[in-house]
Design a protein around this motif. Structure first.
Motif, PDB file in Angstrom:
ATOM      1  N   VAL A 403     112.685  82.699  32.525  1.00  0.00           N
ATOM      2  CA  VAL A 403     112.435  81.378  31.944  1.00  0.00           C
ATOM      3  C   VAL A 403     113.602  80.433  32.206  1.00  0.00           C
ATOM      4  N   ARG A 406     113.574  79.282  35.831  1.00  0.00           N
ATOM      5  CA  ARG A 406     112.462  78.374  36.130  1.00  0.00           C
ATOM      6  C   ARG A 406     112.697  76.999  35.523  1.00  0.00           C
ATOM      7  N   ARG A 407     113.284  76.968  34.339  1.00  0.00           N
ATOM      8  CA  ARG A 407     113.592  75.672  33.740  1.00  0.00           C
ATOM      9  C   ARG A 407     114.640  74.927  34.574  1.00  0.00           C
ATOM     10  N   GLN A 408     115.572  75.665  35.159  1.00  0.00           N
ATOM     11  CA  GLN A 408     116.547  75.016  36.031  1.00  0.00           C
ATOM     12  C   GLN A 408     115.869  74.420  37.260  1.00  0.00           C
ATOM     13  N   MET A 410     112.811  73.344  37.403  1.00  0.00           N
ATOM     14  CA  MET A 410     112.141  72.140  36.907  1.00  0.00           C
ATOM     15  C   MET A 410     113.115  70.977  36.795  1.00  0.00           C
ATOM     16  N   SER A 411     114.317  71.250  36.310  1.00  0.00           N
ATOM     17  CA  SER A 411     115.334  70.208  36.189  1.00  0.00           C
ATOM     18  C   SER A 411     115.674  69.634  37.562  1.00  0.00           C
TER      19      SER A 411
END
Length: 484
Positions: A403, A406-408, A410-411
């Motif tokens: 997670v 993946r958030r990185q 997205m950033s």
């Protein structure tokens, strides 16, 4: 209020995203090597006494532009210029060192250099130093000593080199690296486990130019699947953030490209803040490798660490601070981390810290620098602000599957897109619809018509100008010096 200008990429209290940390400068906000963050962050804290303002110079004084402007501002706006330095007596840094010398020669305020060192092949004799190297090192050192009581160097080897160049012991103080003293004397290094296990978390640092380091990394990441490598160069940050491969990959076994298994399996971690780096190292059972500050981050976190020394710089710093080290040239290139762990003497580290810390404090006071370790000079507000700052954690590769990773990603996508209006202005991969006109854009035919109209207007304007000039010349031939 005392205003101190400090050689640093940014204030340790300034929060930047991973993307910002790379994009703010060609070399990243930390100046090419993230290890720089450790020593300038430490000096920042130590000098941030109540009533003092410490300002980062963003490395502008060593860039080949607008030096006069920066020199004037420094003289007018600041009371002191403090330069935490690295292995700056090295051939590749000489142009920067010469520019810094030019700056310092024109400053009117005190200048203090904290922790500069030589980087030369291990065993280099001083009489073999190139003339240009000696000239620039001498000029820089003399400029500093004309503005300060003494210069702080990283180890005995650098002190001997400066003595060879004519600078005596009364002006040269061996103080080690200031990264070790940001929070006072360190405690002992205690083994967290009796023996490394198959699943032990291990942090490995590496220097790509060191011969055989690919085998070191490959062997130990295979043996210990919970191990990660911790790159430090800005090129590696670009690799991890954007998948930016180097122009050439002469050795595919080196973890510097997107097809390497360590990249594909997200077993790399990069840090853009000193505090998050140290926090991560506190979770490791062991740290080792060829990067001196990769191991300094370990000992700052209380994690047993071993330096694989490969040049004068890594040897002298390890010896001065009591950090366990081995000469890499005397070990098998694929030496097992367990062997390093069990053969290391971690007991010598603790007793060394009080002495080196006291030497550092005396150096600051010899140069009239107030510091937070003096009675009544502590600054708890600084530490509270640092603890509360929402720093981004370690950088993951683009292949991260958890997670956080993946958030990185997205950033990074948000950073690239910058909204719909940004997309409309983007020219890369521009698309012309074959029939429908995109909003805010003209068709190709309309653009050609518009350019033809603009050309006619310019031609008519030129003809009109020529007519006017002809009339002027006929009326007043002296305007061209009598020539028609």
């Amino acid at each position: 209020m005392t205003r101190i200008l400090i050689r640093a990429g940014k204030s340790p209290l300034t929060v930047l995203s991973h993307e910002q940390s790379l994009s703010t400068s060609r070399l990243g906000v930390f100046g090419s090597n993230s290890g720089n963050m450790l020593f300038y962050s430490a000096v920042f804290r130590v000098l941030s006494v109540p009533g003092a303002e410490v300002v980062a110079n963003s490395y502008v004084h060593e860039r080949p532009v607008h030096l006069g402007t920066y020199i004037n501002r420094t003289n007018e706006e600041f009371d002191r210029f403090v330069l935490p330095m690295a292995n700056s007596y090295r051939d590749t840094f000489l142009p920067h060192l010469e520019r810094l010398a030019k700056v310092i020669e024109r400053l009117k305020i005190p200048v203090t250099v904290v922790g500069i060192g030589a980087q030369l092949p291990y065993g280099t004799e001083f009489d073999s130093l190139p003339d240009n190297y000696k000239k620039i090192v001498t000029r820089f050192t003399r400029a500093v000593l004309n503005r300060s009581a003494s210069i702080g160097v990283r180890g005995e080897y650098t002190a001997r080199m400066l003595k060879y160049l004519g600078f005596g012991d009364e002006h040269v103080r061996v103080i080690g690296c200031p990264s070790m003293f940001g929070n006072g004397p360190l405690g002992p290094l205690v083994r967290k486990v009796d023996r490394l296990a198959y699943d032990s978390p291990i942090a490995i640092s590496y220097t790509p130019k060191v011969k055989g380091v690919d085998r070191l990394v490959e062997a130990n990441t295979d043996r210990y699947p919970n191990s990660v490598i911790v790159p430090q160069q800005h090129h590696r940050l670009a690799l991890m953030l954007w998948g930016e491969n180097p122009a050439k990959v002469p050795n595919k076994r080196m973890p510097i490209h997107t097809e390497h298994p360590l990249y594909e399996n997200d077993r790399m971690r990069f840090f853009v803040d000193a505090s998050t780096w140290v926090d991560f190292m506190a979770e490791q059972h062991f740290a080792f490798g060829t990067r001196i500050h990769g191991n300094v981050a370990g000992v700052l976190a209380g994690t047993p660490s071993v330096v694989l020394a490969h040049d004068s710089r890594t040897v002298e710093l390890s010896e001065y601070h009591g950090i366990p080290y081995r000469l890499y040239s005397e070990l098998p290139p694929d030496v097992d981390a367990q062997r390093l762990y069990e053969e290391a003497d971690f007991d010598a580290f603790g007793p060394r810290q009080a002495e080196t810390f006291e030497t550092y404090v005396r150096f600051l006071e010899h140069n009239d620098l107030e510091h937070v370790f003096q009675p009544g000079k502590a600054n708890p507000a600084y530490d509270e602000a640092l603890a509360a700052a929402p720093f981004p954690g370690p950088v993951h590769t683009l292949m991260a599957s958890d997670v956080v990773g993946r958030r990185q990603v997205m950033s990074r996508l948000r950073w690239l897109r910058q909204g719909h209006e940004g997309d409309l202005e983007r020219r890369a991969y521009e698309f012309e619809p074959p029939f429908r006109e995109p909003r805010g854009q003209r068709t190709l035919e309309e653009r050609v018509t518009e350019l033809e109209k603009e050309l006619r207007v310019q031609q008519e304007s030129l003809a009109s100008w020529r007519g006017r000039m002809g009339r002027v010349l006929r009326i007043n031939p002296l305007s061209t010096g009598g020539r028609r």
